[in-house]
Design a protein around this motif. Structure first.
Motif, PDB file in Angstrom:
ATOM      1  N   VAL A 239      32.407  21.014  49.027  1.00  0.00           N
ATOM      2  CA  VAL A 239      32.133  22.408  48.676  1.00  0.00           C
ATOM      3  C   VAL A 239      31.436  22.483  47.315  1.00  0.00           C
TER       4      VAL A 239
ATOM      5  N   LEU B 265      27.676  23.982  46.561  1.00  0.00           N
ATOM      6  CA  LEU B 265      27.429  25.068  45.601  1.00  0.00           C
ATOM      7  C   LEU B 265      26.488  24.626  44.485  1.00  0.00           C
TER       8      LEU B 265
ATOM      9  N   ALA C 134      22.680  25.995  43.593  1.00  0.00           N
ATOM     10  CA  ALA C 134      22.295  26.419  42.243  1.00  0.00           C
ATOM     11  C   ALA C 134      21.091  25.608  41.743  1.00  0.00           C
TER      12      ALA C 134
END
Length: 189
Positions: A81, A85, A89
């Motif tokens: 996870v 993420l 970004a």
């Protein structure tokens, strides 16, 4: 009585070759080494972080098959996870930086185009035609602008992602890596 008309082809402005354009972009990217380096690094990091969850998923499958404790699997899941993420970004930052670098290149291109037109003899501009000159300065730069804002970030990111994914395949198994490498010519086309 027959008349033979001889038509004189209108003069045109010279168009840069792909090699010349690539050299020009490379030279201008070297003038902004910080921005260029940051763009490349964030693109590579984003692509690597997008591939990492897939590699970690393989670890989860191996852990389940081997009967590893649930805490190890949860840790790997949390890493997946986090990588997803961070990858998102980094990809967003990369897209922004490519756009910013592209905007700098377009500004220099516009300045160069105007400088070239202002440096041309007026007889040459009349020979070529004002419409062609205005088209080059306006329309061509607008097309390049759209391409730099949309196509270049996508193609650059996808290219880096394909290379990193292929390297990841080699990390899993050399035969899988060869299969992935076999698809590289199709991506290049």
């Amino acid at each position: 009585m027959s008349t033979t008309e001889t038509r004189v082809a209108p003069a045109t402005l010279r168009t840069a070759t792909g090699r010349e354009a690539t050299r020009w972009v490379g030279a201008h990217c070297r003038e902004a080494p910080g921005l260029t380096t940051a763009t490349v690094l964030t693109t590579v990091a984003g692509a690597a972080l997008q591939v990492l969850p897939v590699l970690l998923l393989g670890r989860v499958v191996d852990g389940v098959v081997e009967g590893r404790p649930q805490s190890v699997l949860v840790t790997i899941g949390a890493l997946m996870v986090a990588a997803a993420l961070l990858g998102a970004a980094a990809t967003a930052v990369s897209t922004y930086l490519v756009g910013r670098l592209g905007a700098d290149l377009l500004a220099r291109l516009r300045e160069g185009a105007v400088r070239a037109v202002l440096g041309m003899p007026s007889a040459r501009i009349e020979q070529v035609g004002r419409g062609d000159v205005l088209s080059r300065v306006g329309d061509d730069v607008a097309v390049l602008s759209k391409g730099i804002r949309t196509a270049v970030p996508t193609v650059f990111s996808a290219g880096v992602l394909v290379v990193i994914a292929t390297l990841g395949m080699f990390g899993l198994d050399w035969r899988l890596g060869l299969a992935g490498a076999g698809a590289l010519p199709a991506y290049a086309l």
